[in-house]
Write a protein that holds these residues in place. Structure first.
Motif, PDB file in Angstrom:
ATOM      1  N   MET A 179       0.838  -1.185   0.000  1.00 25.92           N
ATOM      2  CA  MET A 179       0.000   0.000   0.000  1.00 25.92           C
ATOM      3  C   MET A 179       0.875   1.237   0.000  1.00 25.92           C
ATOM      4  O   MET A 179       1.954   1.222   0.561  1.00 25.92           O
ATOM      5  CB  MET A 179      -0.904   0.014   1.225  1.00 25.92           C
ATOM      6  CG  MET A 179      -1.970  -1.018   1.192  1.00 25.92           C
ATOM      7  SD  MET A 179      -3.145  -0.739   2.503  1.00 25.92           S
ATOM      8  CE  MET A 179      -4.431  -1.802   1.970  1.00 25.92           C
ATOM      9  N   ARG A 180       0.373   2.251  -0.618  1.00 24.39           N
ATOM     10  CA  ARG A 180       1.098   3.503  -0.719  1.00 24.39           C
ATOM     11  C   ARG A 180       0.556   4.482   0.318  1.00 24.39           C
ATOM     12  O   ARG A 180      -0.645   4.578   0.535  1.00 24.39           O
ATOM     13  CB  ARG A 180       0.908   4.054  -2.118  1.00 24.39           C
ATOM     14  CG  ARG A 180       1.670   5.302  -2.393  1.00 24.39           C
ATOM     15  CD  ARG A 180       1.463   5.707  -3.814  1.00 24.39           C
ATOM     16  NE  ARG A 180       0.061   6.029  -4.023  1.00 24.39           N
ATOM     17  CZ  ARG A 180      -0.358   6.918  -4.900  1.00 24.39           C
ATOM     18  NH1 ARG A 180       0.497   7.531  -5.672  1.00 24.39           N
ATOM     19  NH2 ARG A 180      -1.624   7.177  -5.043  1.00 24.39           N
ATOM     20  N   CYS A 181       1.417   5.235   0.943  1.00 24.33           N
ATOM     21  CA  CYS A 181       1.007   6.239   1.929  1.00 24.33           C
ATOM     22  C   CYS A 181       0.308   7.398   1.242  1.00 24.33           C
ATOM     23  O   CYS A 181       0.796   7.927   0.249  1.00 24.33           O
ATOM     24  CB  CYS A 181       2.213   6.798   2.673  1.00 24.33           C
ATOM     25  SG  CYS A 181       2.986   5.634   3.785  1.00 24.33           S
ATOM     26  N   LEU A 182      -0.811   7.779   1.772  1.00 26.77           N
ATOM     27  CA  LEU A 182      -1.516   8.982   1.355  1.00 26.77           C
ATOM     28  C   LEU A 182      -1.872   9.739   2.627  1.00 26.77           C
ATOM     29  O   LEU A 182      -2.034   9.136   3.686  1.00 26.77           O
ATOM     30  CB  LEU A 182      -2.779   8.632   0.573  1.00 26.77           C
ATOM     31  CG  LEU A 182      -2.562   7.946  -0.770  1.00 26.77           C
ATOM     32  CD1 LEU A 182      -3.896   7.530  -1.378  1.00 26.77           C
ATOM     33  CD2 LEU A 182      -1.822   8.865  -1.730  1.00 26.77           C
ATOM     34  N   PRO A 183      -2.025  11.044   2.535  1.00 29.51           N
ATOM     35  CA  PRO A 183      -2.363  11.812   3.738  1.00 29.51           C
ATOM     36  C   PRO A 183      -3.699  11.365   4.329  1.00 29.51           C
ATOM     37  O   PRO A 183      -4.659  11.134   3.599  1.00 29.51           O
ATOM     38  CB  PRO A 183      -2.450  13.254   3.240  1.00 29.51           C
ATOM     39  CG  PRO A 183      -1.803  13.270   1.903  1.00 29.51           C
ATOM     40  CD  PRO A 183      -1.885  11.889   1.348  1.00 29.51           C
ATOM     41  N   LEU A 200       3.379  15.156  -5.932  1.00 28.80           N
ATOM     42  CA  LEU A 200       3.322  16.542  -5.491  1.00 28.80           C
ATOM     43  C   LEU A 200       1.909  16.895  -5.080  1.00 28.80           C
ATOM     44  O   LEU A 200       0.942  16.464  -5.695  1.00 28.80           O
ATOM     45  CB  LEU A 200       3.773  17.471  -6.620  1.00 28.80           C
ATOM     46  CG  LEU A 200       5.196  17.262  -7.112  1.00 28.80           C
ATOM     47  CD1 LEU A 200       5.467  18.169  -8.305  1.00 28.80           C
ATOM     48  CD2 LEU A 200       6.194  17.532  -6.000  1.00 28.80           C
ATOM     49  N   GLU A 201       1.812  17.674  -4.043  1.00 26.16           N
ATOM     50  CA  GLU A 201       0.506  18.104  -3.585  1.00 26.16           C
ATOM     51  C   GLU A 201       0.252  19.505  -4.122  1.00 26.16           C
ATOM     52  O   GLU A 201       0.941  20.451  -3.771  1.00 26.16           O
ATOM     53  CB  GLU A 201       0.474  18.086  -2.056  1.00 26.16           C
ATOM     54  CG  GLU A 201      -0.892  18.273  -1.489  1.00 26.16           C
ATOM     55  CD  GLU A 201      -0.911  17.943  -0.020  1.00 26.16           C
ATOM     56  OE1 GLU A 201      -1.697  17.083   0.367  1.00 26.16           O
ATOM     57  OE2 GLU A 201      -0.141  18.556   0.725  1.00 26.16           O
ATOM     58  N   VAL A 231      -5.195  20.122  -2.230  1.00 28.45           N
ATOM     59  CA  VAL A 231      -5.446  20.536  -0.847  1.00 28.45           C
ATOM     60  C   VAL A 231      -6.880  21.047  -0.715  1.00 28.45           C
ATOM     61  O   VAL A 231      -7.598  20.690   0.228  1.00 28.45           O
ATOM     62  CB  VAL A 231      -4.430  21.607  -0.398  1.00 28.45           C
ATOM     63  CG1 VAL A 231      -4.810  22.199   0.944  1.00 28.45           C
ATOM     64  CG2 VAL A 231      -3.027  21.005  -0.359  1.00 28.45           C
ATOM     65  N   ARG A 232      -7.343  21.887  -1.666  1.00 27.08           N
ATOM     66  CA  ARG A 232      -8.718  22.418  -1.616  1.00 27.08           C
ATOM     67  C   ARG A 232      -9.737  21.282  -1.721  1.00 27.08           C
ATOM     68  O   ARG A 232     -10.733  21.269  -1.005  1.00 27.08           O
ATOM     69  CB  ARG A 232      -8.943  23.441  -2.730  1.00 27.08           C
ATOM     70  CG  ARG A 232      -8.311  24.804  -2.446  1.00 27.08           C
ATOM     71  CD  ARG A 232      -8.793  25.866  -3.428  1.00 27.08           C
ATOM     72  NE  ARG A 232      -8.452  25.583  -4.814  1.00 27.08           N
ATOM     73  CZ  ARG A 232      -7.286  25.908  -5.386  1.00 27.08           C
ATOM     74  NH1 ARG A 232      -6.353  26.528  -4.687  1.00 27.08           N
ATOM     75  NH2 ARG A 232      -7.060  25.603  -6.647  1.00 27.08           N
ATOM     76  N   GLU A 233      -9.497  20.320  -2.611  1.00 32.02           N
ATOM     77  CA  GLU A 233     -10.430  19.202  -2.772  1.00 32.02           C
ATOM     78  C   GLU A 233     -10.492  18.366  -1.501  1.00 32.02           C
ATOM     79  O   GLU A 233     -11.566  17.938  -1.090  1.00 32.02           O
ATOM     80  CB  GLU A 233     -10.039  18.337  -3.972  1.00 32.02           C
ATOM     81  CG  GLU A 233     -10.969  17.161  -4.215  1.00 32.02           C
ATOM     82  CD  GLU A 233     -12.428  17.553  -4.422  1.00 32.02           C
ATOM     83  OE1 GLU A 233     -13.301  16.721  -4.104  1.00 32.02           O
ATOM     84  OE2 GLU A 233     -12.713  18.673  -4.894  1.00 32.02           O
ATOM     85  N   ASN A 272     -13.485  16.684   3.327  1.00 29.62           N
ATOM     86  CA  ASN A 272     -13.589  16.644   4.789  1.00 29.62           C
ATOM     87  C   ASN A 272     -14.825  17.393   5.262  1.00 29.62           C
ATOM     88  O   ASN A 272     -15.541  16.932   6.149  1.00 29.62           O
ATOM     89  CB  ASN A 272     -12.335  17.232   5.448  1.00 29.62           C
ATOM     90  CG  ASN A 272     -11.136  16.323   5.337  1.00 29.62           C
ATOM     91  OD1 ASN A 272     -11.271  15.134   5.063  1.00 29.62           O
ATOM     92  ND2 ASN A 272      -9.957  16.874   5.537  1.00 29.62           N
ATOM     93  N   ALA A 273     -15.089  18.564   4.679  1.00 31.72           N
ATOM     94  CA  ALA A 273     -16.254  19.366   5.065  1.00 31.72           C
ATOM     95  C   ALA A 273     -17.549  18.610   4.754  1.00 31.72           C
ATOM     96  O   ALA A 273     -18.475  18.587   5.567  1.00 31.72           O
ATOM     97  CB  ALA A 273     -16.230  20.716   4.367  1.00 31.72           C
TER      98      ALA A 273
END
Length: 182
Positions: A1-5, A158-159, A164-166, A171-172
């Motif tokens: 598995m690959r790390c994602l935030p 790259l982020e 980041v906005r998506e 999350n919202a």
């Protein structure tokens, strides 16, 4: 598995489950799976397998459901249309657990390693079991566990500002979907 935030709500959940003693701090969860199901939608019989620590915590939100455990499902019970459809497996489950809105189910050991689990398709739970949320139109499930072997994140990944906005929008939307105002 690959790390994602992991989203901020995931980290908060990890910390809460460690603080509650569900997971030890040295084996804290590092994986969260968020799924949304229509009321009555089933989940095919399965085992989670050796990629994860043999302990899982499931937080249920919205419509109630019944998760069932089988020690030896018959081969014809493992095909997806039958397991997630309206037909029931050919023999009774070994255990049934009701997943209420805001409930937490933790299982490990034999329940994790030996038993198959799934949610049979039911459009309505029996009247005595339906509770206030029995007619809810969907169920949200957060499955929290520890992935045993995780590769380092791709160095080229790259982020972007849009990423980041998506993530913030996602999350919202999730936080709105579980608010008490619903």
């Amino acid at each position: 598995m690959r790390c994602l935030p992991v989203p901020s709500y995931g980290h908060a959940m990890f910390e809460a489950l460690v603080a509650a003693g569900v997971f030890a701090s040295d084996t804290a969860p590092n994986h969260i799976l968020l799924n949304e199901y229509s009321n009555g939608q089933g989940i095919a019989l399965h085992k989670d397998g050796p990629l994860y620590q043999n302990r899982v915590a499931i937080v249920s939100l919205g419509a109630p459901a019944l998760i069932e455990f089988w020690d030896r499902p018959h081969l014809n019970d493992l095909n997806a249309p039958r397991c997630s459809g309206s037909n029931f497996p050919s023999h009774p489950s070994s255990a049934t657990v009701r997943l209420e809105h805001r409930s937490l189910l933790v299982f490990e050991g034999d329940a994790y390693e030996k038993y198959w689990h799934g949610i049979l398709r039911r459009h309505e739970l029996p009247a005595e079991e339906s509770g206030d949320r029995g007619k809810e139109d969907r169920r949200v499930s957060l499955t929290v566990r520890r992935v045993l072997n995780v590769c380092e994140a791709d160095k080229e990944m790259l982020e972007t500002a849009e990423t980041v906005r998506e993530e913030k929008r996602e999350n919202a939307r999730f936080l709105m979907s579980i608010s008490d105002d619903r």
